[in-house]
Write a protein that holds these residues in place. Sequence first.
Motif, PDB file in Angstrom:
ATOM      1  N   ILE A 202     -36.738 -58.345 -13.213  1.00  0.00           N
ATOM      2  CA  ILE A 202     -36.013 -57.106 -13.486  1.00  0.00           C
ATOM      3  C   ILE A 202     -34.722 -57.138 -12.689  1.00  0.00           C
ATOM      4  N   THR A 203     -33.625 -57.091 -13.372  1.00  0.00           N
ATOM      5  CA  THR A 203     -32.316 -57.236 -12.742  1.00  0.00           C
ATOM      6  C   THR A 203     -32.031 -56.068 -11.804  1.00  0.00           C
ATOM      7  N   ASN A 204     -31.393 -56.386 -10.696  1.00  0.00           N
ATOM      8  CA  ASN A 204     -30.975 -55.360  -9.748  1.00  0.00           C
ATOM      9  C   ASN A 204     -29.667 -54.730 -10.230  1.00  0.00           C
ATOM     10  N   PRO A 205     -29.651 -53.444 -10.555  1.00  0.00           N
ATOM     11  CA  PRO A 205     -28.417 -52.828 -11.086  1.00  0.00           C
ATOM     12  C   PRO A 205     -27.270 -52.792 -10.082  1.00  0.00           C
ATOM     13  N   ARG A 206     -27.578 -52.770  -8.779  1.00  0.00           N
ATOM     14  CA  ARG A 206     -26.549 -52.706  -7.736  1.00  0.00           C
ATOM     15  C   ARG A 206     -25.597 -51.537  -7.986  1.00  0.00           C
ATOM     16  N   HIS A 207     -26.146 -50.332  -7.957  1.00  0.00           N
ATOM     17  CA  HIS A 207     -25.353 -49.136  -8.256  1.00  0.00           C
ATOM     18  C   HIS A 207     -24.242 -48.919  -7.227  1.00  0.00           C
ATOM     19  N   GLU A 208     -24.536 -49.225  -5.969  1.00  0.00           N
ATOM     20  CA  GLU A 208     -23.507 -49.016  -4.940  1.00  0.00           C
ATOM     21  C   GLU A 208     -22.343 -49.981  -5.132  1.00  0.00           C
ATOM     22  N   ARG A 209     -22.623 -51.237  -5.514  1.00  0.00           N
ATOM     23  CA  ARG A 209     -21.556 -52.205  -5.723  1.00  0.00           C
ATOM     24  C   ARG A 209     -20.675 -51.797  -6.896  1.00  0.00           C
ATOM     25  N   ALA A 210     -21.256 -51.180  -7.927  1.00  0.00           N
ATOM     26  CA  ALA A 210     -20.479 -50.785  -9.102  1.00  0.00           C
ATOM     27  C   ALA A 210     -19.438 -49.723  -8.755  1.00  0.00           C
ATOM     28  N   ASP A 211     -19.747 -48.857  -7.801  1.00  0.00           N
ATOM     29  CA  ASP A 211     -18.822 -47.785  -7.419  1.00  0.00           C
ATOM     30  C   ASP A 211     -18.197 -48.031  -6.052  1.00  0.00           C
ATOM     31  N   ARG A 212     -18.232 -49.252  -5.577  1.00  0.00           N
ATOM     32  CA  ARG A 212     -17.753 -49.521  -4.222  1.00  0.00           C
ATOM     33  C   ARG A 212     -16.254 -49.303  -4.100  1.00  0.00           C
ATOM     34  N   GLN A 213     -15.466 -49.694  -5.110  1.00  0.00           N
ATOM     35  CA  GLN A 213     -14.015 -49.510  -5.030  1.00  0.00           C
ATOM     36  C   GLN A 213     -13.648 -48.038  -5.058  1.00  0.00           C
ATOM     37  N   ARG A 214     -14.289 -47.279  -5.925  1.00  0.00           N
ATOM     38  CA  ARG A 214     -14.029 -45.837  -5.963  1.00  0.00           C
ATOM     39  C   ARG A 214     -14.391 -45.187  -4.642  1.00  0.00           C
ATOM     40  N   LEU A 215     -15.514 -45.600  -4.069  1.00  0.00           N
ATOM     41  CA  LEU A 215     -15.950 -45.033  -2.805  1.00  0.00           C
ATOM     42  C   LEU A 215     -14.991 -45.388  -1.677  1.00  0.00           C
ATOM     43  N   ALA A 216     -14.542 -46.640  -1.629  1.00  0.00           N
ATOM     44  CA  ALA A 216     -13.611 -47.054  -0.575  1.00  0.00           C
ATOM     45  C   ALA A 216     -12.295 -46.300  -0.677  1.00  0.00           C
ATOM     46  N   ARG A 217     -11.794 -46.112  -1.899  1.00  0.00           N
ATOM     47  CA  ARG A 217     -10.538 -45.391  -2.077  1.00  0.00           C
ATOM     48  C   ARG A 217     -10.682 -43.924  -1.652  1.00  0.00           C
ATOM     49  N   ALA A 218     -11.797 -43.311  -2.018  1.00  0.00           N
ATOM     50  CA  ALA A 218     -12.017 -41.914  -1.620  1.00  0.00           C
ATOM     51  C   ALA A 218     -12.172 -41.784  -0.111  1.00  0.00           C
ATOM     52  N   GLN A 219     -12.817 -42.751   0.527  1.00  0.00           N
ATOM     53  CA  GLN A 219     -12.978 -42.698   1.983  1.00  0.00           C
ATOM     54  C   GLN A 219     -11.649 -42.917   2.698  1.00  0.00           C
ATOM     55  N   ARG A 220     -10.774 -43.761   2.141  1.00  0.00           N
ATOM     56  CA  ARG A 220      -9.445 -43.926   2.732  1.00  0.00           C
ATOM     57  C   ARG A 220      -8.634 -42.628   2.626  1.00  0.00           C
ATOM     58  N   ASP A 221      -8.727 -41.964   1.474  1.00  0.00           N
ATOM     59  CA  ASP A 221      -8.036 -40.681   1.323  1.00  0.00           C
ATOM     60  C   ASP A 221      -8.567 -39.646   2.311  1.00  0.00           C
ATOM     61  N   LEU A 222      -9.872 -39.664   2.532  1.00  0.00           N
ATOM     62  CA  LEU A 222     -10.461 -38.726   3.495  1.00  0.00           C
ATOM     63  C   LEU A 222      -9.981 -39.011   4.904  1.00  0.00           C
ATOM     64  N   ALA A 223      -9.844 -40.288   5.270  1.00  0.00           N
ATOM     65  CA  ALA A 223      -9.418 -40.646   6.622  1.00  0.00           C
ATOM     66  C   ALA A 223      -7.979 -40.221   6.898  1.00  0.00           C
ATOM     67  N   ARG A 224      -7.163 -40.106   5.856  1.00  0.00           N
ATOM     68  CA  ARG A 224      -5.761 -39.739   6.053  1.00  0.00           C
ATOM     69  C   ARG A 224      -5.560 -38.234   6.231  1.00  0.00           C
ATOM     70  N   LYS A 225      -6.539 -37.440   5.846  1.00  0.00           N
ATOM     71  CA  LYS A 225      -6.382 -35.987   5.906  1.00  0.00           C
ATOM     72  C   LYS A 225      -6.563 -35.481   7.339  1.00  0.00           C
ATOM     73  N   GLN A 226      -5.863 -34.427   7.641  1.00  0.00           N
ATOM     74  CA  GLN A 226      -5.943 -33.837   8.980  1.00  0.00           C
ATOM     75  C   GLN A 226      -7.275 -33.113   9.148  1.00  0.00           C
ATOM     76  N   LYS A 227      -7.891 -33.311  10.292  1.00  0.00           N
ATOM     77  CA  LYS A 227      -9.184 -32.689  10.542  1.00  0.00           C
ATOM     78  C   LYS A 227      -9.049 -31.166  10.589  1.00  0.00           C
ATOM     79  N   GLY A 228      -9.982 -30.519   9.883  1.00  0.00           N
ATOM     80  CA  GLY A 228      -9.979 -29.063   9.831  1.00  0.00           C
ATOM     81  C   GLY A 228      -9.161 -28.479   8.701  1.00  0.00           C
ATOM     82  N   SER A 229      -8.449 -29.281   7.942  1.00  0.00           N
ATOM     83  CA  SER A 229      -7.599 -28.781   6.871  1.00  0.00           C
ATOM     84  C   SER A 229      -8.402 -28.600   5.589  1.00  0.00           C
ATOM     85  N   ALA A 230      -7.843 -27.832   4.655  1.00  0.00           N
ATOM     86  CA  ALA A 230      -8.502 -27.620   3.367  1.00  0.00           C
ATOM     87  C   ALA A 230      -8.493 -28.896   2.535  1.00  0.00           C
ATOM     88  N   ASN A 231      -7.437 -29.689   2.662  1.00  0.00           N
ATOM     89  CA  ASN A 231      -7.380 -30.946   1.911  1.00  0.00           C
ATOM     90  C   ASN A 231      -8.462 -31.917   2.367  1.00  0.00           C
TER      91      ASN A 231
END
Length: 418
Positions: A202-231
């Motif tokens: 039974i093949t391993n779907p590797r769900h995390e690997r499929a969305d890894r680029q989207r997740l990394a991009r979203a985490q980079r955007d989060l790291a750039r935001k000022q702490k405590g801000s609405a953004n």
Amino acid sequence: MSRAVKRAFKYRFHPTNAQAAELSRTFGCVRLVYNMALQARAEAWAERRERINYNATSALLTAWKKTADLAFLNEVSCVPLQQALRHLQTAYTNFWARRAKHPTYKSKRRSRRSAEYTASAFRWRNGTLTLAKMTEPLHIVWSRPLPDGASPSTVTVSCDAAGRWFVSLLCDDVTTQDPATGIVGIDAGLDSLLTLSTGEKITNPRHERADRQRLARAQRDLARKQKGSANRAKARVKVARIHARIADRRRDHLHKLTTRLVRETQAIVIEDLAVRNMVKNHRLARAISDAAWRQLRTMLEYKAAWHGRDLIVVDRWFPSTRLCSACGALAQKMPLNVREWICPCGAVHDRDVNAARNILAAGLAVTACGDDVRPQRGTSRTGQSSTKQEDPRAAKGIPFFRAGRMSRHHRSPARSFT
């Protein structure tokens, strides 16, 4: 045959602004009461060596509500607060029985936001659910119907990090135990999520690997935001939604897979994997976490109990990978990069299929002689190995190694499987 079980049905719902505010206050009060009761119990033990039970913490809660600082606890339903104390009592019971670690404090940001309501704190009428302290019923998205004539005994409301609201209804249900035959051994892996003793992979779907680029991009955007801000709060929700998408797809796949295995076979043999220790390998930790082997085993356990199946757990020290399923010879080393190997007897083995067949043989040894429940490195409690406890003719073809153990939840008398 059929069996009556307690089953939880989970649905999405969309609260109004007033309902969301009321539930958010309830979540905060539940967390506060749990932490205060935990502190009181810890202090009582540290200072007086006294164990405080649920009744004592319930009396403390009544006294807290009468103080000026904690008078706001009267604004929410009292049932979720009492349930929080019961959950703390359960946590201490498991701690004293050495089934779990000492309870920890609930965090505002990291802990699960939930509240549990018993029958006295909600009204179920004509398919509508109204919680205590609310005037309007919840707008539930009925993705599947409840069992005919079912009435929830407990309702749990929760909100995840992605801002999605869920309600879980605990109802009485009847599961059918259709007859099935056969026994299958399962080897868990990364390239193939599961390898069956029949040779199916039974093949391993590797769900995390499929969305890894989207997740990394979203985490980079989060790291750039000022702490405590609405953004930053908006960026955090985006990251949480990606994580929720990965978890939902993984859970859906595991549900379909485990349901198929339980319905098709009478007995399932798996390995007792130490996942907590395996994820300490930093090269494989992400892949092992994405495979969710522990979640897979949990699903197999309760579904096997529902449908009257046997779940046999092989001891983690059983050398299923290095053992030849044809002659029983034991290889000295078997690195991860070796996917196929040839035994001195001439048998050519696929690494995963060979392991699954050895796991199946170990499961047959368990059913034949009733191996010990607890995992032990040496012999069983009787002082003899599995093959020594049975007739030699019945052990023909079964490798001479300690076989494993029957799951303590589903152990049953020995039976024959075809």
